[in-house]
Motif scaffolding. Structure first.
Motif, mmCIF file in Angstrom:
data_model
loop_
_atom_site.group_PDB
_atom_site.id
_atom_site.type_symbol
_atom_site.label_atom_id
_atom_site.label_comp_id
_atom_site.label_asym_id
_atom_site.label_seq_id
_atom_site.Cartn_x
_atom_site.Cartn_y
_atom_site.Cartn_z
ATOM 1 N N SER A 116 0.779 -1.270 0.068
ATOM 2 C CA SER A 116 -0.041 0.100 0.060
ATOM 3 C C SER A 116 1.060 1.289 0.057
ATOM 4 N N ALA A 117 1.766 1.324 0.861
ATOM 5 C CA ALA A 117 2.913 2.561 0.873
ATOM 6 C C ALA A 117 3.572 2.479 -0.219
ATOM 7 N N SER A 118 4.048 1.397 -1.189
ATOM 8 C CA SER A 118 4.725 1.513 -2.385
ATOM 9 C C SER A 118 3.757 2.158 -3.425
#
Length: 266
Positions: free
Chosen positions: A19-21
């Protein structure tokens, strides 16, 4: 529910990383969109000198750089690749992780049916993918609001495009599940998931380049092509093939899992 909670905890770290990527990818690419739009004519002239096959490979053959959604469609293709790898990874690891660690016999010795075990695992994977899905929705609206450069865009094509994430994820999740149950053992799901995702992506590109529609129709990247969705605010009719693949793969996974000979630690 204990199986679900355990599986969800296993997925949680991966979900947060993916998700962060993808959120970072959205912010980085959309931050340069205004620069592209201000030089749209120059870029179009430059790209006209590139080989058609190269433009098709990167989804730039029909791209409108002056449109905020046009640039978003190009960027979204890279998000699709990330989403596909994540979903395929979960699919390949859903059953194989217990077999590789020889803990499946311990799990199956519990008074829980195999279909219920599979359902709990599947719900955990779907919960993880839903979190990533929600992050993409939120970050897409934020980045478009921040980096639109004062340009307006239609909401419907964007909503239709973002809504395609779930069925797109389900295709690779279900294919990963059924393939992992068809082969004897998946010791490492990453090579399988990378091969599946990039294999289907290359089929889409290769079919488009040589004009062989028979190759394109089997690729989810063709079924949920961002440029087509943005231009038509609708899905390609070929998307029904993906729906059929999802239904057949999930059904086949349950049948194969209930009949599978699980290796024992002894």
């Amino acid at each position: 529910m204990n199986i679900y909670k355990h599986e969800f905890k296993v997925f949680l770290r991966s979900v947060l990383i993916w998700s962060a990527s993808i959120a970072a990818l959205l912010f980085v690419y959309m931050s340069i969109s205004s620069g592209f739009s201000s030089n749209a004519a120059l870029l179009s002239d430059m790209l006209s000198n590139f080989p058609k096959a190269l433009l098709v490979a990167f989804g730039m053959d029909n791209m409108d750089f002056a449109s905020v959604l046009g640039f978003f469609g190009l960027m979204f293709l890279f998000c699709q690749i990330c989403l596909a790898i994540q979903a395929a990874n979960y699919g390949f690891g859903l059953v194989s992780i217990e077999e590789n660690e020889f803990t499946a016999d311990f799990l199956l010795a519990k008074p829980v049916s195999r279909p219920r075990i599979m359902t709990s695992k599947l719900l955990a994977a779907l919960s993880g993918l839903t979190i990533t899905n929600a992050v993409v929705w939120i970050c897409s609206f934020i980045t478009l609001a921040v980096f639109n450069g004062g340009r307006t865009y239609e909401l419907k094509p964007l909503v239709v495009l973002l809504a395609s994430i779930l069925p797109f994820q389900l295709v690779f999740l279900s294919l990963g599940m059924v393939i992992s149950l068809l082969v004897k053992r998946v010791r490492n799901g990453t090579p399988f998931s990378m091969g599946l995702v990039f294999g289907l992506y290359i089929l889409n590109v290769f079919g488009d380049m040589i004009g062989q529609k028979s190759l394109e129709v089997i690729s989810p990247f063709r079924h949920f092509d961002p440029n087509y969705i943005i231009q038509h605010a609708a899905y390609d009719p070929l998307a029904w093939i993906s729906v059929a693949v999802i239904a057949v793969s999930f059904t086949g996974s349950y049948i194969l899992y209930t009949r599978r000979n699980i290796p024992s630690a002894v």
